[in-house]
Design a protein around this motif. Structure first.
Motif, PDB file in Angstrom:
ATOM      1  N   LEU A   3      -3.823  12.086   7.694  1.00 21.83           N
ATOM      2  CA  LEU A   3      -2.541  11.472   8.035  1.00 21.83           C
ATOM      3  C   LEU A   3      -2.685  10.302   9.000  1.00 21.83           C
ATOM      4  O   LEU A   3      -1.855   9.392   8.996  1.00 21.83           O
ATOM      5  CB  LEU A   3      -1.622  12.539   8.630  1.00 21.83           C
ATOM      6  CG  LEU A   3      -1.210  13.578   7.580  1.00 21.83           C
ATOM      7  CD1 LEU A   3      -1.019  14.934   8.195  1.00 21.83           C
ATOM      8  CD2 LEU A   3       0.042  13.139   6.873  1.00 21.83           C
ATOM      9  N   ASN A   4      -3.722  10.296   9.824  1.00 22.40           N
ATOM     10  CA  ASN A   4      -3.917   9.166  10.722  1.00 22.40           C
ATOM     11  C   ASN A   4      -4.310   7.906   9.964  1.00 22.40           C
ATOM     12  O   ASN A   4      -3.823   6.825  10.241  1.00 22.40           O
ATOM     13  CB  ASN A   4      -5.000   9.488  11.759  1.00 22.40           C
ATOM     14  CG  ASN A   4      -4.491  10.443  12.813  1.00 22.40           C
ATOM     15  OD1 ASN A   4      -3.331  10.362  13.205  1.00 22.40           O
ATOM     16  ND2 ASN A   4      -5.346  11.340  13.251  1.00 22.40           N
ATOM     17  N   VAL A   5      -5.224   8.079   9.011  1.00 23.72           N
ATOM     18  CA  VAL A   5      -5.661   6.937   8.214  1.00 23.72           C
ATOM     19  C   VAL A   5      -4.496   6.396   7.398  1.00 23.72           C
ATOM     20  O   VAL A   5      -4.275   5.191   7.307  1.00 23.72           O
ATOM     21  CB  VAL A   5      -6.836   7.344   7.297  1.00 23.72           C
ATOM     22  CG1 VAL A   5      -7.158   6.236   6.325  1.00 23.72           C
ATOM     23  CG2 VAL A   5      -8.051   7.705   8.118  1.00 23.72           C
ATOM     24  N   ILE A  35      -8.265  -3.722   4.195  1.00 20.05           N
ATOM     25  CA  ILE A  35      -7.062  -4.475   4.568  1.00 20.05           C
ATOM     26  C   ILE A  35      -7.281  -5.972   4.344  1.00 20.05           C
ATOM     27  O   ILE A  35      -6.430  -6.665   3.788  1.00 20.05           O
ATOM     28  CB  ILE A  35      -6.686  -4.178   6.035  1.00 20.05           C
ATOM     29  CG1 ILE A  35      -6.249  -2.717   6.171  1.00 20.05           C
ATOM     30  CG2 ILE A  35      -5.567  -5.106   6.508  1.00 20.05           C
ATOM     31  CD1 ILE A  35      -6.078  -2.229   7.590  1.00 20.05           C
ATOM     32  N   LYS A  91      -1.358   6.553   8.044  1.00 23.02           N
ATOM     33  CA  LYS A  91      -0.421   5.856   8.923  1.00 23.02           C
ATOM     34  C   LYS A  91      -0.879   4.432   9.186  1.00 23.02           C
ATOM     35  O   LYS A  91      -0.094   3.505   9.250  1.00 23.02           O
ATOM     36  CB  LYS A  91      -0.316   6.617  10.243  1.00 23.02           C
ATOM     37  CG  LYS A  91       0.735   6.089  11.187  1.00 23.02           C
ATOM     38  CD  LYS A  91       0.770   6.943  12.439  1.00 23.02           C
ATOM     39  CE  LYS A  91       1.783   6.406  13.424  1.00 23.02           C
ATOM     40  NZ  LYS A  91       1.673   7.100  14.713  1.00 23.02           N
ATOM     41  N   HIS A  92      -2.182   4.279   9.319  1.00 25.86           N
ATOM     42  CA  HIS A  92      -2.708   2.955   9.630  1.00 25.86           C
ATOM     43  C   HIS A  92      -2.578   1.995   8.461  1.00 25.86           C
ATOM     44  O   HIS A  92      -2.317   0.815   8.638  1.00 25.86           O
ATOM     45  CB  HIS A  92      -4.177   3.066  10.026  1.00 25.86           C
ATOM     46  CG  HIS A  92      -4.745   1.779  10.522  1.00 25.86           C
ATOM     47  ND1 HIS A  92      -4.515   1.330  11.794  1.00 25.86           N
ATOM     48  CD2 HIS A  92      -5.472   0.822   9.921  1.00 25.86           C
ATOM     49  CE1 HIS A  92      -5.092   0.160  11.947  1.00 25.86           C
ATOM     50  NE2 HIS A  92      -5.686  -0.166  10.829  1.00 25.86           N
ATOM     51  N   LEU A  93      -2.777   2.517   7.267  1.00 19.17           N
ATOM     52  CA  LEU A  93      -2.970   1.647   6.120  1.00 19.17           C
ATOM     53  C   LEU A  93      -1.702   1.355   5.326  1.00 19.17           C
ATOM     54  O   LEU A  93      -1.563   0.294   4.739  1.00 19.17           O
ATOM     55  CB  LEU A  93      -3.998   2.327   5.189  1.00 19.17           C
ATOM     56  CG  LEU A  93      -4.838   1.455   4.293  1.00 19.17           C
ATOM     57  CD1 LEU A  93      -5.733   0.581   5.141  1.00 19.17           C
ATOM     58  CD2 LEU A  93      -5.687   2.322   3.374  1.00 19.17           C
ATOM     59  N   SER A  94      -0.743   2.306   5.316  1.00 20.86           N
ATOM     60  CA  SER A  94       0.267   2.197   4.270  1.00 20.86           C
ATOM     61  C   SER A  94       1.583   1.577   4.698  1.00 20.86           C
ATOM     62  O   SER A  94       1.957   1.584   5.867  1.00 20.86           O
ATOM     63  CB  SER A  94       0.532   3.567   3.657  1.00 20.86           C
ATOM     64  OG  SER A  94       0.169   4.579   4.525  1.00 20.86           O
ATOM     65  N   ASP A  95       2.291   1.051   3.702  1.00 15.05           N
ATOM     66  CA  ASP A  95       3.651   0.561   3.911  1.00 15.05           C
ATOM     67  C   ASP A  95       4.647   1.681   3.671  1.00 15.05           C
ATOM     68  O   ASP A  95       5.610   1.828   4.396  1.00 15.05           O
ATOM     69  CB  ASP A  95       3.944  -0.584   2.945  1.00 15.05           C
ATOM     70  CG  ASP A  95       2.991  -1.728   3.177  1.00 15.05           C
ATOM     71  OD1 ASP A  95       2.944  -2.218   4.312  1.00 15.05           O
ATOM     72  OD2 ASP A  95       2.266  -2.106   2.235  1.00 15.05           O
ATOM     73  N   LEU A 127     -12.009   0.566   6.500  1.00 11.71           N
ATOM     74  CA  LEU A 127     -10.561   0.357   6.490  1.00 11.71           C
ATOM     75  C   LEU A 127     -10.225  -1.102   6.761  1.00 11.71           C
ATOM     76  O   LEU A 127      -9.380  -1.697   6.093  1.00 11.71           O
ATOM     77  CB  LEU A 127      -9.885   1.258   7.529  1.00 11.71           C
ATOM     78  CG  LEU A 127      -9.814   2.738   7.173  1.00 11.71           C
ATOM     79  CD1 LEU A 127      -9.245   3.525   8.336  1.00 11.71           C
ATOM     80  CD2 LEU A 127      -8.972   2.960   5.930  1.00 11.71           C
ATOM     81  N   ASN A 128     -10.916  -1.692   7.740  1.00 17.92           N
ATOM     82  CA  ASN A 128     -10.694  -3.112   8.018  1.00 17.92           C
ATOM     83  C   ASN A 128     -11.007  -3.972   6.801  1.00 17.92           C
ATOM     84  O   ASN A 128     -10.270  -4.891   6.466  1.00 17.92           O
ATOM     85  CB  ASN A 128     -11.565  -3.577   9.187  1.00 17.92           C
ATOM     86  CG  ASN A 128     -10.961  -3.205  10.531  1.00 17.92           C
ATOM     87  OD1 ASN A 128      -9.753  -3.004  10.636  1.00 17.92           O
ATOM     88  ND2 ASN A 128     -11.791  -3.089  11.531  1.00 17.92           N
ATOM     89  N   THR A 132       0.860  -1.174   0.000  1.00 21.80           N
ATOM     90  CA  THR A 132       0.000   0.000   0.000  1.00 21.80           C
ATOM     91  C   THR A 132       0.895   1.222   0.000  1.00 21.80           C
ATOM     92  O   THR A 132       1.647   1.442   0.942  1.00 21.80           O
ATOM     93  CB  THR A 132      -0.897   0.040   1.242  1.00 21.80           C
ATOM     94  OG1 THR A 132      -1.640  -1.166   1.299  1.00 21.80           O
ATOM     95  CG2 THR A 132      -1.857   1.209   1.168  1.00 21.80           C
TER      96      THR A 132
END
Lengths: 328, 331
Positions: free
Chosen positions: A218-220, A201, A222-226, A197-198, A46
């Motif tokens: 930016l929070n989202v 993923i 951070k959660h999702l990306s590599d 989001l879940n 991601t």
């Protein structure tokens, strides 16, 4: 993740929109929406593009998929330059690339039922017969968390989160390789956003997808990306692994951006870098570094020279003169 | 000290020719002088309607069914019983409001000067020159660098952040007692959001203005507010100081909301999410708790009887049967 093969490589991508005006509709200048960005994306990764409104992140996404014709640059996908393929031929390739939009209210045709919406991409690409398509639609709709009874309904009968599930089903039913999510969860409420989001993923693992996630949140991200790329005024300012970027941002813009996120802890008060001014007009960008007008550490060189986007640390790229000396 | 604004058991009903239902039910809020008060909730929770009710700006098919909205400035006024003319004197003078989208809140046909001076012309007896000076001073205090130039500009010539600054200048030019800010930074980028929140904090501290901040963003609440009310489906489910609500949430909805935000960013953990969707007003349950269908702790009583606001600790209320020792099956 780091030893995965590269699937998509973007080289010096540019998209300039002409500004027409005057008596003869002559070109008066250009809006440099995307101005020479380069990055590569690995399989099942991601990759996120973040930036404020008007920085060119959506244009970048669309240009990669040739929904907009590029001004310059190359996009290599599995060893093939997408921009060399003829338009007609490219249509056949489109099933490998899907796009999910921000607003599930305007991206679904209000006159089509869920069944018709989800089946449409399969039939357009001639992937199977109508009967098979109906079966597949049923499966897919259930996979994204809706039920069979929803198939006969129209988009207006659903809430925002459910509509976004329909968009996801529609995008994934053709088994694409690359999915571009353009602000896909930005319009949703917090409690629904986390459900989607879940789902994204889980589906990424199941369908072995590669995501390009375009967002301002930016929070989202951070959660999702590599890995994350930060854009400003059409240029890539910094690109790094998610942990590196959030723990140790190098570019002054990234530092300011991260410090501006409202924090969620009552105990510590965050030291905040407040940027002055607005994002400059992209049709009339400043000379040298695009960020220099708002940069707290701008110096003479930033006015005359646009910094080169270079690798400063392992897989950590940045375009800023502050990091030039360290290399030389 | 008596509070500046008090909402006593306020309910708002929707009527059309075919149907009518209750949207906001029994809201109680107290905002003290100089207090920064937040209302947080998801879309459709009724947070904006509550603020519009305070300003008496509800559309024709909405009405305040019962309850009182009391404003105490020099005298005590019950806002929902005032005439249209009396209310006009309250708006702009005692209470001012900032909206989410500054482009639609500013009139595109008039210059910034005209729009700021309009407020003064209505509420203040001042000469043209004084008004102009006051407007320029106000624009300077909201951080606009060349106010004389901006005065002659039209809204479309300004950027989003600038427009919101102009809105704040317009709202504060009469030095109101209460500033209602309805999602003031939602349409703005994060770096601009930080600028605007900072500015609002400074200016209201300076003038001793109370703020009623309406937002869906818990981060914004934490940055700006002293107290917060959490709304869900037209009701206040939890109310306390910001610190209590963040560190020690009592209502299952608040707990879920905070949990889903706090796990964000940690990839190793699965993101917590509240199942189901936010109900629309026609789906509200007649009986019982409006959150019961999505609540992980719901038991029988939750579906049959509406919970009152229980006092938890010294300074916190939560509308949930779990706090009732007799009803709670787990205790």
């Amino acid at each position: 993740m780091s030893n995965q093969p590269v699937v998509l490589e973007v080289k010096n991508l540019k998209k300039h929109f002409p500004i027409k005006g005057g008596v003869f509709k002559t070109t008066q200048g250009y809006v440099k929406a995307v101005d020479g960005i380069s990055f590569s994306i690995k399989e099942n990764e991601t990759f996120s593009i973040v930036g404020e409104s008007g920085c060119g992140k959506s244009t970048a996404g669309r240009t990669i998929l040739r929904l907009l014709e590029p001004t310059e640059g190359e996009v290599w996908f599995n060893g093939e330059n997408l921009y060399d393929i003829k338009k007609r031929e490219f249509r056949k390739k489109r099933k490998d690339f899907q796009l999910i939009f921000q607003d599930p209210y305007s991206s679904l045709n209000p006159r089509m039922t869920v069944q018709e919406l989800v089946v449409e991409p399969l039939l357009t690409h001639n992937l199977c017969t109508k009967k098979e398509a109906t079966e597949k639609a049923k499966e897919m709709v259930e996979r994204v968390g809706l039920s069979e009874k929803h198939l006969t309904r129209f988009p207006h009968e659903f809430s925002g989160g459910q509509r976004q599930r329909i968009s996801i089903a529609r995008a994934l039913i053709v088994h694409p390789k690359l999915v571009i999510l353009d602000e896909a969860v930005s319009a949703l409420d917090v409690s629904v956003q986390s459900q989607i989001l879940n789902l994204l993923i889980d589906l990424q693992e199941e369908f072995e997808l590669t995501y390009i996630f375009i967002s301002h949140d930016l929070n989202v991200v951070k959660h999702l990306s590599d890995r994350v790329g930060v854009m400003y005024l059409g240029q890539m300012m910094e690109l790094a692994k998610t942990e590196d970027l959030y723990n140790e941002p190098l570019h002054p813009y990234t530092q300011a951006l991260l410090s501006a996120i409202p924090n969620l802890s009552t105990s510590e008060k965050k030291e905040r870098i407040i940027l002055q001014g607005d994002v400059p007009d992209p049709s009339n960008p400043p000379s040298g570094c695009p960020f220099r007008l708002r940069c707290p550490s701008a110096h003479d060189r930033c006015v005359s020279e646009n910094p080169v986007f270079q690798e400063v640390k392992d897989d950590h790229w940045v375009a800023c003169h502050l990091y030039d000396e360290k290399n030389s | 000290m008596e509070s500046l604004l008090e909402l006593k058991d306020v309910s708002i009903d929707f009527q059309s020719k075919r149907k009518s239902f209750n949207i906001i039910k029994n809201i109680n809020l107290k905002i003290d002088r100089k207090m920064k008060y937040g209302i947080v909730g998801e879309s459709g929770s009724g947070k904006s309607l509550t603020s519009l009710a305070v300003m008496n700006l509800l559309s024709d098919n909405l009405s305040i069914g019962q309850g009182e909205i009391i404003l105490r400035t020099d005298e005590e006024k019950v806002l929902n019983h005032l005439s249209k003319k009396e209310m006009r004197n309250v708006r702009g003078e005692d209470i001012a409001m900032i909206f989410q989208e500054p482009m639609t809140a500013l009139d595109p046909l008039y210059t910034i000067e005209y729009q700021i001076i309009e407020v003064l012309r209505y509420h203040r007896k001042m000469s043209k020159k004084e008004m102009r000076e006051k407007a320029i001073a106000m624009l300077t205090s909201v951080g606009i660098s060349r106010p004389e130039k901006i005065m002659n500009d039209y809204p479309h010539q300004l950027s989003g952040g600038m427009r919101q600054r102009v809105m704040i200048a317009m709202a504060l030019v009469t030095e109101p007692k209460l500033l209602i800010a309805d999602e003031p930074t939602t349409a703005l980028d994060v770096t601009i959001q930080a600028q605007i929140l900072d500015l609002m904090n400074d200016l209201t501290d300076e003038h001793g203005t109370s703020i009623l901040m309406i937002t869906h963003d818990l981060g914004v609440i934490l940055e700006t507010c002293d107290r917060v009310a959490v709304m869900y489906a037209g009701q206040v489910v939890e109310e306390s100081t910001v610190k209590n609500v963040f560190d020690n949430p009592q209502h299952p909805y608040t707990q879920g909301l905070l949990k889903s935000i706090k796990t964000l960013g940690d990839r190793s953990e699965k993101l917590y999410s509240i199942p189901g969707n936010v109900p629309t007003p026609d789906e509200y349950q007649e009986l019982g708790c409006r959150f019961a269908t999505r609540c992980p702790f719901a038991f029988e009583k939750c579906f049959n009887e509406e919970p009152p606001a229980f006092q938890v600790g010294s300074d916190q209320t939560s509308k949930c049967w779990l706090h009732d020792e007799e009803a709670n099956p787990n205790e």
